[in-house]
Design a protein around this motif. Structure first.
Motif, PDB file in Angstrom:
ATOM      1  N   ALA A  62      60.070  24.018  28.866  1.00 18.51           N
ATOM      2  CA  ALA A  62      61.450  24.522  28.871  1.00 18.51           C
ATOM      3  C   ALA A  62      62.461  23.421  28.563  1.00 18.51           C
ATOM      4  N   GLU A  63      62.219  22.218  29.084  1.00 25.29           N
ATOM      5  CA  GLU A  63      63.154  21.120  28.823  1.00 25.29           C
ATOM      6  C   GLU A  63      63.204  20.773  27.333  1.00 25.29           C
ATOM      7  N   ASP A  64      62.054  20.805  26.694  1.00 23.95           N
ATOM      8  CA  ASP A  64      62.013  20.516  25.258  1.00 23.95           C
ATOM      9  C   ASP A  64      62.706  21.601  24.441  1.00 23.95           C
ATOM     10  N   ARG A  65      62.520  22.847  24.844  1.00 27.07           N
ATOM     11  CA  ARG A  65      63.209  23.935  24.127  1.00 27.07           C
ATOM     12  C   ARG A  65      64.715  23.822  24.298  1.00 27.07           C
ATOM     13  N   LEU A  66      65.161  23.458  25.501  1.00 29.80           N
ATOM     14  CA  LEU A  66      66.591  23.297  25.759  1.00 29.80           C
ATOM     15  C   LEU A  66      67.155  22.135  24.946  1.00 29.80           C
ATOM     16  N   ALA A  67      66.438  21.025  24.897  1.00 29.66           N
ATOM     17  CA  ALA A  67      66.873  19.880  24.097  1.00 29.66           C
ATOM     18  C   ALA A  67      66.921  20.228  22.616  1.00 29.66           C
ATOM     19  N   ASP A  68      65.982  21.038  22.170  1.00 30.43           N
ATOM     20  CA  ASP A  68      65.965  21.479  20.781  1.00 30.43           C
ATOM     21  C   ASP A  68      67.186  22.340  20.465  1.00 30.43           C
ATOM     22  N   ARG A  69      67.531  23.240  21.376  1.00 26.64           N
ATOM     23  CA  ARG A  69      68.735  24.075  21.167  1.00 26.64           C
ATOM     24  C   ARG A  69      69.994  23.217  21.143  1.00 26.64           C
ATOM     25  N   PHE A  70      70.056  22.195  22.010  1.00 27.25           N
ATOM     26  CA  PHE A  70      71.203  21.298  22.030  1.00 27.25           C
ATOM     27  C   PHE A  70      71.291  20.501  20.727  1.00 27.25           C
ATOM     28  N   ALA A  71      70.141  20.047  20.238  1.00 28.55           N
ATOM     29  CA  ALA A  71      70.123  19.275  18.992  1.00 28.55           C
ATOM     30  C   ALA A  71      70.548  20.113  17.797  1.00 28.55           C
ATOM     31  N   ARG A  72      70.236  21.401  17.816  1.00 29.30           N
ATOM     32  CA  ARG A  72      70.642  22.275  16.701  1.00 29.30           C
ATOM     33  C   ARG A  72      72.090  22.729  16.820  1.00 29.30           C
ATOM     34  N   GLY A  73      72.729  22.455  17.972  1.00 23.58           N
ATOM     35  CA  GLY A  73      74.132  22.829  18.144  1.00 23.58           C
ATOM     36  C   GLY A  73      74.326  24.236  18.680  1.00 23.58           C
ATOM     37  N   GLU A  74      73.271  24.853  19.180  1.00 23.11           N
ATOM     38  CA  GLU A  74      73.396  26.207  19.723  1.00 23.11           C
ATOM     39  C   GLU A  74      74.111  26.210  21.068  1.00 23.11           C
ATOM     40  N   ILE A  75      73.990  25.114  21.826  1.00 26.29           N
ATOM     41  CA  ILE A  75      74.686  24.990  23.103  1.00 26.29           C
ATOM     42  C   ILE A  75      75.408  23.651  23.123  1.00 26.29           C
ATOM     43  N   ASP A  76      76.490  23.564  23.937  1.00 27.50           N
ATOM     44  CA  ASP A  76      77.248  22.312  24.009  1.00 27.50           C
ATOM     45  C   ASP A  76      76.686  21.422  25.122  1.00 27.50           C
ATOM     46  N   GLY A  77      77.272  20.247  25.282  1.00 27.96           N
ATOM     47  CA  GLY A  77      76.789  19.258  26.235  1.00 27.96           C
ATOM     48  C   GLY A  77      76.876  19.715  27.678  1.00 27.96           C
ATOM     49  N   ASP A  78      77.968  20.396  28.034  1.00 27.83           N
ATOM     50  CA  ASP A  78      78.121  20.864  29.416  1.00 27.83           C
ATOM     51  C   ASP A  78      77.053  21.903  29.772  1.00 27.83           C
ATOM     52  N   GLU A  79      76.834  22.847  28.865  1.00 30.24           N
ATOM     53  CA  GLU A  79      75.825  23.871  29.121  1.00 30.24           C
ATOM     54  C   GLU A  79      74.423  23.244  29.185  1.00 30.24           C
ATOM     55  N   PHE A  80      74.181  22.263  28.317  1.00 23.56           N
ATOM     56  CA  PHE A  80      72.894  21.564  28.329  1.00 23.56           C
ATOM     57  C   PHE A  80      72.654  20.898  29.677  1.00 23.56           C
ATOM     58  N   ARG A  81      73.656  20.176  30.184  1.00 23.57           N
ATOM     59  CA  ARG A  81      73.508  19.490  31.472  1.00 23.57           C
ATOM     60  C   ARG A  81      73.328  20.483  32.625  1.00 23.57           C
ATOM     61  N   GLN A  82      74.074  21.581  32.603  1.00 28.03           N
ATOM     62  CA  GLN A  82      73.950  22.580  33.661  1.00 28.03           C
ATOM     63  C   GLN A  82      72.547  23.201  33.674  1.00 28.03           C
ATOM     64  N   ARG A  83      72.067  23.548  32.496  1.00 28.74           N
ATOM     65  CA  ARG A  83      70.746  24.180  32.419  1.00 28.74           C
ATOM     66  C   ARG A  83      69.625  23.200  32.772  1.00 28.74           C
ATOM     67  N   MET A  84      69.776  21.945  32.355  1.00 29.29           N
ATOM     68  CA  MET A  84      68.765  20.951  32.725  1.00 29.29           C
ATOM     69  C   MET A  84      68.741  20.757  34.241  1.00 29.29           C
ATOM     70  N   ALA A  85      69.896  20.740  34.865  1.00 28.04           N
ATOM     71  CA  ALA A  85      69.967  20.592  36.326  1.00 28.04           C
ATOM     72  C   ALA A  85      69.299  21.795  37.006  1.00 28.04           C
ATOM     73  N   LEU A  86      69.516  22.981  36.485  1.00 24.07           N
ATOM     74  CA  LEU A  86      68.869  24.177  37.042  1.00 24.07           C
ATOM     75  C   LEU A  86      67.342  24.113  36.882  1.00 24.07           C
ATOM     76  N   LEU A  87      66.893  23.695  35.732  1.00 26.30           N
ATOM     77  CA  LEU A  87      65.446  23.591  35.489  1.00 26.30           C
ATOM     78  C   LEU A  87      64.806  22.583  36.439  1.00 26.30           C
ATOM     79  N   ARG A  88      65.449  21.456  36.613  1.00 28.01           N
ATOM     80  CA  ARG A  88      64.887  20.424  37.494  1.00 28.01           C
ATOM     81  C   ARG A  88      64.949  20.846  38.961  1.00 28.01           C
ATOM     82  N   GLU A  89      65.965  21.630  39.307  1.00 33.54           N
ATOM     83  CA  GLU A  89      66.133  22.105  40.672  1.00 33.54           C
ATOM     84  C   GLU A  89      65.045  23.112  41.064  1.00 33.54           C
ATOM     85  N   HIS A  90      64.573  23.909  40.111  1.00 36.39           N
ATOM     86  CA  HIS A  90      63.634  24.982  40.399  1.00 36.39           C
ATOM     87  C   HIS A  90      62.188  24.621  40.057  1.00 36.39           C
ATOM     88  N   ARG A  91      61.855  23.360  40.006  1.00 40.63           N
ATOM     89  CA  ARG A  91      60.458  22.954  39.756  1.00 40.63           C
ATOM     90  C   ARG A  91      59.603  23.165  40.935  1.00 40.63           C
TER      91      ARG A  91
END
Length: 91
Positions: A62-91
């Motif tokens: 999931a982290e790689d897919r999220l980073a890929d979406r961020f790299a393609r510009g589908e999501i901005d930096g704030d959304e990327f950080r929020q989603r990464m924090a959620l992913l790490r929180e729910h491990r």
């Protein structure tokens, strides 16, 4: 002439013992083939994809897919950080 050539048993039949042995031989061959298939899949790493836990339907974590979406510009930096924090929180 009795006992020589292709005719074994009465009237050239094997009887129940031959049928049982044929079925057991067939089961042995099937078991060997299944064992080879599982060994090849295990050694090829096919089984490791199912045990990662964080992989999604595409087989990508999931982290790689999220980073890929961020790299393609589908999501901005704030959304990327929020989603990464959620992913790490729910491990």
């Amino acid at each position: 002439m009795c006992g020589y050539g292709w005719n074994h048993g009465w009237n050239g039949t094997w009887g129940w013992g031959g049928i049982v042995m044929s079925v057991l031989m067939l089961l042995l061959v099937v078991a060997v083939v299944v064992a080879i298939v599982f060994a090849v899949r295990y050694l090829a790493g096919g089984a490791s994809l199912h045990h990662r836990g964080s992989s999604g339907p595409e087989g990508m974590p999931a982290e790689d897919r999220l980073a890929d979406r961020f790299a393609r510009g589908e999501i901005d930096g704030d959304e990327f950080r929020q989603r990464m924090a959620l992913l790490r929180e729910h491990r």
